[in-house]
Design a protein around this motif. Structure first.
Motif, short mmCIF file in Angstrom:
data_model
loop_
_atom_site.label_atom_id
_atom_site.label_comp_id
_atom_site.label_asym_id
_atom_site.label_seq_id
_atom_site.Cartn_x
_atom_site.Cartn_y
_atom_site.Cartn_z
N UNK A 51 -3.55 -1.25 1.55
CA UNK A 51 -4.56 -2.17 1.00
C UNK A 51 -4.18 -3.61 1.30
N UNK A 52 -2.89 -3.91 1.26
CA UNK A 52 -2.46 -5.28 1.52
C UNK A 52 -2.80 -5.68 2.96
N UNK A 53 -2.60 -4.74 3.89
CA UNK A 53 -2.94 -5.03 5.27
C UNK A 53 -4.44 -5.17 5.48
N UNK A 54 -5.21 -4.30 4.84
CA UNK A 54 -6.67 -4.36 4.97
C UNK A 54 -7.23 -5.65 4.38
N UNK A 55 -6.63 -6.12 3.29
CA UNK A 55 -7.14 -7.30 2.60
C UNK A 55 -6.54 -8.59 3.14
N UNK A 56 -5.53 -8.49 4.02
CA UNK A 56 -4.86 -9.65 4.59
C UNK A 56 -4.36 -10.61 3.51
N UNK A 57 -3.72 -10.03 2.49
CA UNK A 57 -3.20 -10.83 1.40
C UNK A 57 -1.69 -11.03 1.56
N UNK A 58 -1.14 -11.83 0.68
CA UNK A 58 0.30 -12.03 0.59
C UNK A 58 0.84 -11.12 -0.51
N UNK A 59 1.98 -10.50 -0.28
CA UNK A 59 2.54 -9.54 -1.23
C UNK A 59 3.93 -9.99 -1.67
N UNK A 60 4.12 -10.10 -2.99
CA UNK A 60 5.43 -10.43 -3.55
C UNK A 60 5.75 -9.38 -4.60
N UNK A 61 6.84 -8.67 -4.41
CA UNK A 61 7.13 -7.57 -5.34
C UNK A 61 8.58 -7.55 -5.76
N UNK A 62 8.78 -7.10 -6.98
CA UNK A 62 10.11 -6.84 -7.54
C UNK A 62 10.35 -5.35 -7.45
N UNK A 63 11.51 -4.97 -6.95
CA UNK A 63 11.79 -3.54 -6.83
C UNK A 63 13.28 -3.26 -6.80
N UNK A 64 13.64 -2.04 -7.24
CA UNK A 64 14.99 -1.52 -7.07
C UNK A 64 15.05 -0.56 -5.88
N UNK A 65 13.88 -0.24 -5.31
CA UNK A 65 13.82 0.80 -4.29
C UNK A 65 14.03 0.25 -2.89
N UNK A 66 15.05 0.76 -2.21
CA UNK A 66 15.33 0.31 -0.86
C UNK A 66 14.17 0.61 0.08
N UNK A 67 13.54 1.79 -0.06
CA UNK A 67 12.47 2.17 0.86
C UNK A 67 11.28 1.22 0.73
N UNK A 68 11.06 0.69 -0.47
CA UNK A 68 9.96 -0.24 -0.68
C UNK A 68 10.32 -1.61 -0.14
N UNK A 69 11.50 -2.10 -0.44
CA UNK A 69 11.92 -3.42 0.03
C UNK A 69 11.99 -3.48 1.55
N UNK A 70 12.37 -2.39 2.19
CA UNK A 70 12.49 -2.38 3.64
C UNK A 70 11.14 -2.47 4.34
N UNK A 71 10.07 -2.23 3.61
CA UNK A 71 8.73 -2.36 4.20
C UNK A 71 8.29 -3.82 4.26
N UNK A 72 9.00 -4.70 3.56
CA UNK A 72 8.61 -6.11 3.48
C UNK A 72 9.18 -6.91 4.65
N UNK A 73 8.52 -8.04 4.94
CA UNK A 73 8.98 -8.90 6.02
C UNK A 73 10.14 -9.78 5.62
N UNK A 74 10.33 -10.03 4.31
CA UNK A 74 11.42 -10.86 3.83
C UNK A 74 12.03 -10.25 2.58
#
Length: 240
Positions: free
Chosen positions: A191-214
């Motif tokens: 959905x983030x890609x489809x909506x061309x939005x900015x995503x900022x997330x808090x997580x403990x999950x490596x698999x989720x954080x690794x999907x981010x650009x920063x």
């Protein structure tokens, strides 16, 4: 890319019976339009506090925050609410759905509060995109944890009324099992890609954080490390 979010020298303290407690200590960062930023760190490191300040849910004790061109730290609650209504979506770990409203009504609420026409159609569209079209009339208590989180995600994306949209997510998979967590991760980025939005997330999950650009790693209320994540990087390498 121009910055959609800038924080400068953020400090945040709260009063306790033992005196002032510093939750954030001199944090500065800049997030470009379209970027995805993972905020990680141990429990109590200040991640959720930082996220709430960046989203305009609270004001810092000191420092400045510019969100989509507005200096939100200088605003009162009513003014910050107007900025949030225009460009902020927020996904809470505990879903924060209103129990007396159906899935459809929960997702409609942000658009209705802005007085927009077509709130029901917009909500139906987003619920269909998260795979909940058959559950529009169900109440939160009638939905599983994964389904409730999908309603919360649909509501967050339906909250935007501006192209300068930022989605904040606080441990979006923290209350879910591994299977549902993986589905929510895929859904968020789709959905983030489809909506061309900015995503900022808090997580403990490596698999989720690794999907981010920063990736920004926090410790004791301060930034311990910050780096973009390139293909092949692991969190342990980036934050070392």
């Amino acid at each position: 890319m121009s910055a959609i979010l800038t924080a400068e020298n953020l400090f945040h303290q709260v009063s306790t019976s033992e005196g002032p407690l510093t939750l954030l200590n001199n944090i500065s960062l800049e997030v470009a339009r379209g970027e995805s930023l993972a905020v990680t760190g141990a429990s109590g490191s200040g991640k959720s506090t930082l996220l709430g300040l960046l989203a305009g849910l609270d004001r810092p004790s000191a420092g400045k925050i510019w969100l989509a061109g507005d200096e939100i730290n200088a605003m009162d609650e009513e003014q910050r609410a107007a900025v949030r209504a225009r460009c902020v979506g927020f996904v809470f770990q505990t879903f924060q759905l209103l129990p007396g409203l159906t899935a459809l009504e929960n997702v409609m609420l942000p658009s209705e509060l802005r007085g927009e026409r077509g709130a029901a159609k917009r909500a139906e569209d987003f619920l269909a995109r998260v795979g909940l079209e058959p559950r529009l009339r169900h109440y939160p208590r009638q939905l599983s944890g994964g389904e409730q989180q999908r309603v919360a995600i649909a509501r967050a994306f339906a909250s935007f009324s501006s192209e300068d949209a930022i989605l904040f997510a606080d441990e979006p998979t923290g209350s879910l099992d591994a299977g549902n967590g993986a589905k929510i991760i895929d859904l968020l980025f789709k959905l983030n890609g489809e909506s061309n939005t900015t995503l900022i997330l808090v997580t403990h999950e490596q698999r989720l954080a690794q999907r981010c650009t920063s990736h920004l790693h926090m410790a004791a209320g301060a930034v311990e490390s910050y780096a973009p994540l390139s293909d092949g990087d692991s969190l342990s390498e980036v934050s070392a």
